[in-house]
Design a protein around this motif. Structure first.
Motif, PDB file in Angstrom:
ATOM      1  N   SER A   1    -119.144  -9.386  28.644  1.00 28.74           N
ATOM      2  CA  SER A   1    -120.234 -10.442  28.670  1.00 28.74           C
ATOM      3  C   SER A   1    -119.211 -11.647  28.527  1.00 28.74           C
ATOM      4  O   SER A   1    -119.503 -12.556  28.999  1.00 28.74           O
ATOM      5  CB  SER A   1    -121.160 -10.178  27.834  1.00 28.74           C
ATOM      6  OG  SER A   1    -122.073 -11.147  28.082  1.00 28.74           O
ATOM      7  N   LYS A   2    -118.446 -11.741  27.408  1.00 26.49           N
ATOM      8  CA  LYS A   2    -117.843 -12.955  27.060  1.00 26.49           C
ATOM      9  C   LYS A   2    -116.861 -13.340  28.075  1.00 26.49           C
ATOM     10  O   LYS A   2    -116.628 -14.647  28.442  1.00 26.49           O
ATOM     11  CB  LYS A   2    -117.307 -12.823  25.691  1.00 26.49           C
ATOM     12  CG  LYS A   2    -116.536 -13.805  25.126  1.00 26.49           C
ATOM     13  CD  LYS A   2    -115.690 -13.767  23.818  1.00 26.49           C
ATOM     14  CE  LYS A   2    -115.220 -14.894  23.237  1.00 26.49           C
ATOM     15  NZ  LYS A   2    -114.619 -14.777  21.683  1.00 26.49           N
ATOM     16  N   GLN A   3    -116.162 -12.409  28.528  1.00 26.62           N
ATOM     17  CA  GLN A   3    -115.201 -12.633  29.674  1.00 26.62           C
ATOM     18  C   GLN A   3    -115.820 -13.103  30.840  1.00 26.62           C
ATOM     19  O   GLN A   3    -115.295 -14.043  31.628  1.00 26.62           O
ATOM     20  CB  GLN A   3    -114.291 -11.184  29.783  1.00 26.62           C
ATOM     21  CG  GLN A   3    -113.330 -11.548  30.741  1.00 26.62           C
ATOM     22  CD  GLN A   3    -112.044 -12.133  30.112  1.00 26.62           C
ATOM     23  OE1 GLN A   3    -111.796 -11.985  28.790  1.00 26.62           O
ATOM     24  NE2 GLN A   3    -110.957 -12.602  30.741  1.00 26.62           N
ATOM     25  N   VAL A   4    -116.982 -12.759  31.201  1.00 25.13           N
ATOM     26  CA  VAL A   4    -117.700 -13.059  32.491  1.00 25.13           C
ATOM     27  C   VAL A   4    -118.191 -14.463  32.355  1.00 25.13           C
ATOM     28  O   VAL A   4    -117.972 -15.021  33.501  1.00 25.13           O
ATOM     29  CB  VAL A   4    -119.108 -11.940  32.757  1.00 25.13           C
ATOM     30  CG1 VAL A   4    -119.704 -12.616  33.569  1.00 25.13           C
ATOM     31  CG2 VAL A   4    -118.487 -10.636  33.169  1.00 25.13           C
ATOM     32  N   LYS A   5    -118.579 -14.896  31.236  1.00 23.74           N
ATOM     33  CA  LYS A   5    -119.107 -16.300  31.086  1.00 23.74           C
ATOM     34  C   LYS A   5    -117.604 -17.170  31.105  1.00 23.74           C
ATOM     35  O   LYS A   5    -118.029 -18.314  31.807  1.00 23.74           O
ATOM     36  CB  LYS A   5    -119.575 -16.669  29.490  1.00 23.74           C
ATOM     37  CG  LYS A   5    -120.864 -15.764  29.134  1.00 23.74           C
ATOM     38  CD  LYS A   5    -121.321 -15.859  27.841  1.00 23.74           C
ATOM     39  CE  LYS A   5    -122.772 -15.242  27.529  1.00 23.74           C
ATOM     40  NZ  LYS A   5    -123.277 -15.487  26.362  1.00 23.74           N
ATOM     41  N   SER A   6    -116.594 -16.861  30.811  1.00 26.59           N
ATOM     42  CA  SER A   6    -115.449 -17.448  30.692  1.00 26.59           C
ATOM     43  C   SER A   6    -115.046 -17.714  32.280  1.00 26.59           C
ATOM     44  O   SER A   6    -114.636 -18.852  32.820  1.00 26.59           O
ATOM     45  CB  SER A   6    -114.358 -16.905  30.089  1.00 26.59           C
ATOM     46  OG  SER A   6    -112.928 -17.734  30.100  1.00 26.59           O
TER      47      SER A   6
ATOM     48  N   LYS B   1    -117.005 -17.465  34.985  1.00 31.96           N
ATOM     49  CA  LYS B   1    -117.946 -18.125  35.730  1.00 31.96           C
ATOM     50  C   LYS B   1    -117.601 -19.551  35.494  1.00 31.96           C
ATOM     51  O   LYS B   1    -117.884 -20.377  36.471  1.00 31.96           O
ATOM     52  CB  LYS B   1    -119.434 -17.900  35.417  1.00 31.96           C
ATOM     53  CG  LYS B   1    -119.740 -16.404  35.728  1.00 31.96           C
ATOM     54  CD  LYS B   1    -121.106 -16.034  35.703  1.00 31.96           C
ATOM     55  CE  LYS B   1    -121.687 -14.888  36.197  1.00 31.96           C
ATOM     56  NZ  LYS B   1    -123.061 -14.649  35.917  1.00 31.96           N
ATOM     57  N   SER B   2    -117.385 -20.018  34.334  1.00 36.56           N
ATOM     58  CA  SER B   2    -116.995 -21.438  33.952  1.00 36.56           C
ATOM     59  C   SER B   2    -115.773 -21.868  34.696  1.00 36.56           C
ATOM     60  O   SER B   2    -115.725 -22.975  35.156  1.00 36.56           O
ATOM     61  CB  SER B   2    -116.968 -21.516  32.224  1.00 36.56           C
ATOM     62  OG  SER B   2    -116.583 -22.940  32.026  1.00 36.56           O
TER      63      SER B   2
ATOM     64  N   GLU C   1    -123.043  -8.326  35.665  1.00 35.02           N
ATOM     65  CA  GLU C   1    -123.331  -9.603  35.582  1.00 35.02           C
ATOM     66  C   GLU C   1    -122.661 -10.542  36.414  1.00 35.02           C
ATOM     67  O   GLU C   1    -122.671 -11.818  36.212  1.00 35.02           O
ATOM     68  CB  GLU C   1    -123.810 -10.253  34.184  1.00 35.02           C
ATOM     69  CG  GLU C   1    -124.896  -9.646  33.355  1.00 35.02           C
ATOM     70  CD  GLU C   1    -125.393 -10.153  32.146  1.00 35.02           C
ATOM     71  OE1 GLU C   1    -124.332 -11.220  31.781  1.00 35.02           O
ATOM     72  OE2 GLU C   1    -125.977  -9.691  31.336  1.00 35.02           O
ATOM     73  N   PHE C   2    -121.737  -9.885  37.157  1.00 32.76           N
ATOM     74  CA  PHE C   2    -120.643 -10.770  37.912  1.00 32.76           C
ATOM     75  C   PHE C   2    -120.701 -10.326  39.413  1.00 32.76           C
ATOM     76  O   PHE C   2    -120.515 -10.865  40.294  1.00 32.76           O
ATOM     77  CB  PHE C   2    -119.338 -10.986  37.038  1.00 32.76           C
ATOM     78  CG  PHE C   2    -118.346 -11.425  37.980  1.00 32.76           C
ATOM     79  CD1 PHE C   2    -118.466 -12.915  37.844  1.00 32.76           C
ATOM     80  CD2 PHE C   2    -117.155 -10.988  38.627  1.00 32.76           C
ATOM     81  CE1 PHE C   2    -117.428 -13.748  38.703  1.00 32.76           C
ATOM     82  CE2 PHE C   2    -116.426 -11.689  39.291  1.00 32.76           C
ATOM     83  CZ  PHE C   2    -116.233 -13.268  39.167  1.00 32.76           C
TER      84      PHE C   2
ATOM     85  N   GLN D   1    -120.012  -6.260  24.834  1.00 32.13           N
ATOM     86  CA  GLN D   1    -120.068  -7.794  24.450  1.00 32.13           C
ATOM     87  C   GLN D   1    -118.907  -8.538  24.781  1.00 32.13           C
ATOM     88  O   GLN D   1    -119.005  -9.532  25.384  1.00 32.13           O
ATOM     89  CB  GLN D   1    -120.234  -7.904  22.899  1.00 32.13           C
ATOM     90  CG  GLN D   1    -121.376  -7.341  22.414  1.00 32.13           C
ATOM     91  CD  GLN D   1    -121.528  -7.182  21.148  1.00 32.13           C
ATOM     92  OE1 GLN D   1    -120.512  -7.731  20.138  1.00 32.13           O
ATOM     93  NE2 GLN D   1    -122.738  -6.771  20.315  1.00 32.13           N
TER      94      GLN D   1
ATOM     95  N   ASN E   1    -116.736 -22.507  38.283  1.00 36.93           N
ATOM     96  CA  ASN E   1    -117.658 -23.542  38.580  1.00 36.93           C
ATOM     97  C   ASN E   1    -116.797 -24.840  38.473  1.00 36.93           C
ATOM     98  O   ASN E   1    -117.277 -25.864  38.941  1.00 36.93           O
ATOM     99  CB  ASN E   1    -118.702 -23.655  37.479  1.00 36.93           C
ATOM    100  CG  ASN E   1    -119.759 -22.503  37.698  1.00 36.93           C
ATOM    101  OD1 ASN E   1    -119.823 -22.105  38.813  1.00 36.93           O
ATOM    102  ND2 ASN E   1    -120.467 -22.130  36.668  1.00 36.93           N
TER     103      ASN E   1
END
Length: 318
Positions: free
Chosen positions: A81-86, A88-89, A21-22, A78, A92
């Motif tokens: 996925s948590k690392q990817v969200k961090s 991307k934030s 997802e990245f 999991q 951004n």
């Protein structure tokens, strides 16, 4: 979780490492190059690029993290996925994300990820120990070739040969007979030389055959008896096995590699040399392991306590 550490480990062995997802980091091997503008030589390496379109989870990164941290595969997914969200934030917000030894990531004005690879790491294991170097200029002196025309200062004259007046019929027959005699003597000498050479060779061959027969007879008659034989000695030698090797360094001078092996053995490692690579460097390992899990656990401990530059080599030794 430092995800860049696991990505860096995998880039040594694989050409594509996907972050679900990245995006994916891709490597391509390039040959050694020369920058003619500044006379700099660069060793062969793996060039890293980033493709935002490849986001499908192929399981490589998650499986590696699960094995390294001793956690279930689902937990590893999991955590990624948590690392990817961090990540991307962070992007951004307009910040530059730096992956140690891999490169920098940043968003452009269109929201696309731009990647700038790092030049401090070479993920091509065959080029381990090689670095770029700059050659100094070679100044050559050019000498012009000058051809001088020789003047005819001293004339050269050719005087015709003067022949002694004599009766040719009396002189030439003697020369003819002398030439015939010389040819006859030469032919006779070659014939006599070949004859005696063949005789000597035949004699030597017969003498050698006779000596060989006498030696065979003596050997057959001899009997060797050992009344009190020494007891058999049994040595237990531990042989390192496995295709997973933790590399400590590669050295151009073999004496340096021997010193490194002694140093590591003094620290308690089963250090040894595993041969010379294609670039003529003597490779030294901390130890070798049968399974990847053992090797990864040992590599993590060595990086934390001894050498941050240690890396894992997967290769079957002959």
């Amino acid at each position: 979780m430092h995800i860049e550490t696991y990505i860096s480990d995998l880039l040594y062995r694989y050409d594509c490492v996907t972050i679900p997802e990245f995006g994916a980091f891709l490597t391509k091997r390039v040959s050694a190059t020369i920058d003619e503008s500044n006379h700099t030589f660069f060793p062969p390496k793996k060039v890293i690029s980033f493709n935002e379109q490849l986001q499908h989870n192929d399981g490589l990164l998650a499986s590696y993290i699960a094995d390294a941290e001793k956690i279930p595969y689902e937990i590893a997914v999991q955590k990624i996925s948590k690392q990817v969200k961090s990540i991307k934030s962070f992007l951004n917000e307009g910040e530059t994300l730096s992956f140690s030894s891999i490169g920098d990531l940043i968003l452009n004005s269109d929201g696309k990820i731009l990647f700038e690879p790092s030049n401090n790491s070479n993920f091509l294991t065959e080029a381990f120990g090689l670095s770029e170097f700059k050659a100094s200029n070679v100044n050559r002196e050019v000498y012009k070739q000058q051809v001088e025309t020789l003047e005819d200062i001293i004339p050269i004259s050719i005087t015709p040969e003067r022949r002694i007046s004599r009766d040719s019929t009396t002189a030439r027959p003697y020369l003819k007979y002398a030439a015939v005699a010389l040819i006859a003597l030469t032919a006779g000498g070659f014939a006599v030389s070949n004859y005696y050479g063949n005789q000597v060779e035949t004699h030597n061959q017969l003498a050698q055959e006779a000596a060989s027969e006498q030696l065979d007879a003596k050997v057959q008659e001899a009997t060797f008896v050992i009344e009190n034989p020494l007891p058999a000695a049994t040595l237990n030698v531990e042989k390192q096995q496995g295709k997973y090797h933790i590399i400590a360094g590669a050295y151009r001078v073999e004496e340096n590699s021997n010193s490194k092996v002694e140093e590591l053995q003094a620290l308690g490692f089963k250090a040894r040399k595993i041969g010379v690579n294609k670039y003529g460097l003597h490779e030294v390992v901390y130890s070798s392991y049968e399974t990847g899990n053992e090797a990864l656990n040992a590599l993590r401990d060595i990086r934390q306590n001894y050498n941050k530059e240690a890396w894992l080599l997967v290769r079957e030794l002959e």
